[in-house]
Scaffold this motif. Sequence first.
Motif, PDB file in Angstrom:
ATOM      1  N   ARG A 196      19.145 -16.185 -49.705  1.00  0.00           N
ATOM      2  CA  ARG A 196      19.607 -15.880 -48.350  1.00  0.00           C
ATOM      3  C   ARG A 196      19.174 -16.971 -47.383  1.00  0.00           C
ATOM      4  O   ARG A 196      19.884 -17.286 -46.442  1.00  0.00           O
ATOM      5  N   GLN A 212      22.650  -4.595 -56.221  1.00  0.00           N
ATOM      6  CA  GLN A 212      22.569  -4.221 -54.818  1.00  0.00           C
ATOM      7  C   GLN A 212      22.758  -5.436 -53.914  1.00  0.00           C
ATOM      8  O   GLN A 212      23.429  -5.366 -52.890  1.00  0.00           O
ATOM      9  N   ARG A 215      26.365  -6.190 -53.957  1.00  0.00           N
ATOM     10  CA  ARG A 215      27.106  -5.157 -53.241  1.00  0.00           C
ATOM     11  C   ARG A 215      26.945  -5.325 -51.728  1.00  0.00           C
ATOM     12  O   ARG A 215      27.850  -5.048 -50.960  1.00  0.00           O
ATOM     13  N   ASN A 216      25.771  -5.798 -51.303  1.00  0.00           N
ATOM     14  CA  ASN A 216      25.554  -6.016 -49.871  1.00  0.00           C
ATOM     15  C   ASN A 216      26.222  -7.293 -49.364  1.00  0.00           C
ATOM     16  O   ASN A 216      26.111  -7.631 -48.188  1.00  0.00           O
ATOM     17  N   TYR A 218      25.650 -10.487 -50.307  1.00  0.00           N
ATOM     18  CA  TYR A 218      24.814 -11.672 -50.158  1.00  0.00           C
ATOM     19  C   TYR A 218      25.063 -12.686 -51.273  1.00  0.00           C
ATOM     20  O   TYR A 218      24.651 -13.828 -51.174  1.00  0.00           O
TER      21      TYR A 218
ATOM     22  N   GLU B 135      17.207 -10.433 -38.980  1.00  0.00           N
ATOM     23  CA  GLU B 135      17.712 -11.454 -39.885  1.00  0.00           C
ATOM     24  C   GLU B 135      17.218 -12.868 -39.537  1.00  0.00           C
ATOM     25  O   GLU B 135      16.621 -13.536 -40.374  1.00  0.00           O
ATOM     26  N   GLY B 327      17.149  -4.733 -48.518  1.00  0.00           N
ATOM     27  CA  GLY B 327      16.884  -4.341 -49.893  1.00  0.00           C
ATOM     28  C   GLY B 327      15.871  -5.262 -50.534  1.00  0.00           C
ATOM     29  O   GLY B 327      15.775  -5.357 -51.742  1.00  0.00           O
ATOM     30  N   GLN B 347      20.700   3.802 -50.163  1.00  0.00           N
ATOM     31  CA  GLN B 347      21.055   2.466 -50.619  1.00  0.00           C
ATOM     32  C   GLN B 347      20.639   1.453 -49.571  1.00  0.00           C
ATOM     33  O   GLN B 347      21.337   1.265 -48.576  1.00  0.00           O
ATOM     34  N   GLY B 349      20.272  -1.729 -47.364  1.00  0.00           N
ATOM     35  CA  GLY B 349      21.230  -2.795 -47.099  1.00  0.00           C
ATOM     36  C   GLY B 349      21.609  -2.780 -45.628  1.00  0.00           C
ATOM     37  O   GLY B 349      21.238  -1.863 -44.898  1.00  0.00           O
ATOM     38  N   PRO B 350      22.343  -3.798 -45.191  1.00  0.00           N
ATOM     39  CA  PRO B 350      22.666  -3.896 -43.766  1.00  0.00           C
ATOM     40  C   PRO B 350      23.490  -2.718 -43.252  1.00  0.00           C
ATOM     41  O   PRO B 350      23.479  -2.425 -42.060  1.00  0.00           O
ATOM     42  N   SER B 351      24.184  -2.023 -44.167  1.00  0.00           N
ATOM     43  CA  SER B 351      25.015  -0.919 -43.692  1.00  0.00           C
ATOM     44  C   SER B 351      24.188   0.298 -43.266  1.00  0.00           C
ATOM     45  O   SER B 351      24.720   1.232 -42.675  1.00  0.00           O
TER      46      SER B 351
END
Lengths: 332, 504
Positions: A196, A212, A215-216, A218, B135, B327, B347, B349-351
Motif C-alpha cells: 500500500r 481480504q 477484496r478491499n 488494494y 490513510e 484489515g 469484514q 476494510g475501508p467499507s
Amino acid sequence: MYRLSTRLLSAFGLIAAATTLAHAQSSADYFKGKTITYIVATSAGGGYDLYGRLISEYMQRYLPGSTFVVRNLPGAGHLVGTNTIFASRADGLTIGTFNTGLLYNQLVGLPGVKFDLTTMSWIGKATTEPRVIVVSQQSPIKSFADLRASKAPLNFATSGVGSANYVETTVLTSALKLPVKILTGYNGNDDQLAMRRGEVVGTMGSRSSFDQFVRNGYGRYIAQVGGKDADTPQLRDLVKEPLAQSLIALVQSQGDIARLTAGPPGIPQPALDALREAYRRALEDKELQEKAAKLERPVEPAYGEEVRKAIVAALTQPPETVALLAQALQKK
Amino acid sequence: MIETMFSALYAMLTSPYMMGLMLLAVAIGLVVGVTPGIGGRLSIALAIPFVFGMETIPGAVFLLTMHAVNGTSGQISSIMFGVPGDGDDAATTIDGYPMAKKGEAGRALGASVTASGVGGVIGAIVFAVMIPVLEPVVLAFSPAEFFLLALLGITFIAFLAGREQIFKGLIVGLFGMMLATVGMDPYTGTPRFAGNFLFLWDGMSLITAILALFAIPEMIALAVKGGSISAVPVATAKYSYRELFQGVMEVPRHWWLALRTSIIGAVVGMIPGLGSSAAAWFCYGHAIQTSKTPERFGKGAVEGVIAPETGSNAREGGALLPTLFFGIPASSGMAVLMGAFLILGIQPGPSMITDRLDLVWTLIWALVVGNLIAVTFLLFIMRWAVLLTFVNGAVLVPYIVVMAVIGAYVSEGQWQNLVILVVLSAIGYGLLRFNWPRAPFVIGIVLGKIAEESLHKALELWGLKFFTRPLSLVLISLIVTTIGIAVYQNLRPRVTAQQPPVSR
C-alpha cells in the motif's frame, strides 16, 4: 500330516482373528481416559492455532473418553514445535500441527531440523492453500506477462531468509529469471502495508492471507499455484521452462498438504488407525465444516496414507531441484 | 453521523445484556492483565470458542473491552512490587515502584489507574477524529521513518539516565541493544548469538529480560534489606481512600501532559510495525524531556507514572484504526482480535465506515465505557491491595518470585528462559546494587530490534537516500534537538549536584 497342518493353520487363524478383534477392541478403548496433547507450533491466535483447536475439539468427540489438550509451542519458525512432536513418545498421545513448508528445510538440510517428515505418523491434512503472486493495485503490473516483461527490477516482499515464502519466491524467481528484487524482513501483514505504501510491488503467499486485501481493492492476483479458483490463471500454464515446471509442482504439492496433523514415527498401528479414523470423522462432521466456513477457513481434507505418500513424494526430488533450493538459500 | 454516534451509546447503555457482557469482559481483562507473562493476545485466543455463535456487536464489544482494559491492571504489580507484566509496564515501574517504597503506593496507583482510564478515553476520541486522515498518516511511515523514530526513542536514554549517569546509561542501553541482536537474522538466515538453541532463534524473551532486570533484583534487595516494600510504616502512611484520591487528582493537575502523552500513544499505536511497548516508552521519555525538573524522575515522580499509562491505554484506540479500516492489525494483540472479528462476521476494510458505522461507534464507546468501568472498579478495590506493600518482605518475596518465574515461563512456554532469568537477574541485581540505571536497558532491547530491522529495509529500498525523505528530515531534526537539549542540560551549571544518585 495334511490335516494337522490345516488344523494348525486354522488354529493360527483363530488366534490371529482373536488378536485382531482384541486390537480393534483395544484401539477403540485405547484412548479411553487418556489425555492427548495436540501441539500447535505457533502461538495462540493464528491460523494453525485455529485449525488445531477446531480439529482437536472434534477428534475428542470421536475418540470417546479421551481428552484433548492444545499446547502452543511456538518458536524458530515452527521448528521448536515440530522437533518436539517428532521426539515425543510414540504412544499416540502426542500429535500436532506445523507448517508444511518445513519440508524445504529438510530437503536442503537447514540447521535446526531434528525430524524426518517421511517417517512421521501422518494422520491427515485439513485443507489446500494455493499460492498466489499478488501485486499492489497501484502498480503498473497488471498480469504475469507484465511482470516478466518489466525492464526495471521490481521489489518483492518476503518474511525472512529460510522461510517457506522466501524459498518459494527465490526458486521461482531464479528458475523463471523474473526481474524481481527480493526484500526480507516483512513479517505478518507487513507485506500488505508495504504494497500500500508502494515500497514493494508484490509478494507471494497463501491465497487465504490475501483474499481480504484483494477484496478491499488494494491488490490483484496475477498467477496462482494449485487450487481451483477461476479468477486467476495457473502459473504452470503461463511458463514453459521444464525446471520451473518441476519447481511449480513442488510448490503445489507443498500447498496441497496444508494444515496437517501428524505424530512421531512409530505410533502402533491400531492407535494410529484409531486416530486417523477419528480425524476423518471430525473433518467430515457438518458442524466442524460450518464453523470453518464461518471463519472463512476452507476444509479440503485428505487422510492417513494418502498424506504420507504425498509427503514422501514431495521429499523425493531430483538432485538439480535440491541444488537449486540450496543455492537459493545460500545466495545471501 | 451524530445520530448514529449517540444511538450506539444509548443502545449499549440501556441493554442489560451488553452491560453485563462488558462487566464480565472488564473483570476477565483485569485479571489477565495483572498476571505477568499472559498478555491480552492469549486471553482473546482463549475466548474465541466462547464468541462462536454470539451476535456480531456483543461479541466484538466483549473482546475489545477485554483487550482494552488489559493494560489498566498491568501496572498494579509494577507499582506495588516492581514486577512489570510486560514491556510497557516496565516504564511505569521506574517511577511507580520508588513511590511504593516511599509509602505512596496508594497515590501512585490512584494516578496510574486514572491515567490509564483517561488515556483509554482520549485514545477512543483520537480514533474517532483520525478516521478521515488515517490513510495518509499511516502510509507516511515507512521503514525509513521507523528507523528514525526508534533512533529518537534511543536518544531518550540521555534523559532517562540523568545527568550524573549518562555514560552508565549508555552502557546499559547498549547492553539492551546487544541482547536485541540475539536471534535468527532475517537477512542472512543464520542464527546470531543463538547457536543451536532454538528458543533463542526468535530473539531474547522480552518479558524474561524485564522480569530479570526489574522484578528479581528488587526482591533480592528487599530480602537483603528486610522489612516491607514501603519504607514508611503502616501507621504513619495514609493508605486510605484519601491517598488514592490524591493520586486521582494528580491526573487533572498534569492534564496537559496526560493529553499530550495520550495523543502520542494513540498515534504510535496507529502505525503498524512500531511494536506495542514503544508507545509507553516514547511517552515516558517525552515526560522527562519536557519536565522542568527531570532529576526527579526515577525517584518517584508522579508524572513518570501518568505518562506511560496514558500512552499504553491510548494505544489501543489507535491500534484499532488500521485493524478495522485496512484489515492490517497494528499489534500482535490486534491480529488475534481481527481473527476473532472475522468469526463474528466483521469484514475489516475501508467499507466499514460506510456500511457498519453503527458498529464502529459502538466499538469506540466500548473503549470509553470499558475504561471507565475498569477505573471505577480498580479504584474501589485498590485500597486493600495497597496494604500488601506494608507486609513484611519475608512473607511477600517468595510469592512474588514465584509469580515472576511463572511469568517468564508461560510467556513462551520454554523452560530455557528460566536459565536466562537467573543469569540476567544476577546482572540486574548488580546494576541495582551499584546504582546503575536500568531503564535504558528496556529502551535498548525494545527499540534496538526495530531500529536494526527497519534500517536494513530502508537501505535495501532507497540506499542512503532515505535520509532525504521529507518526514525523515523532520524526524532527524527532532533527534538533533533532543541531543542538543541533552548536551545543554549536561553543560548547564549544576544546581542539584549535592543530590545523591538514586537507582532507577
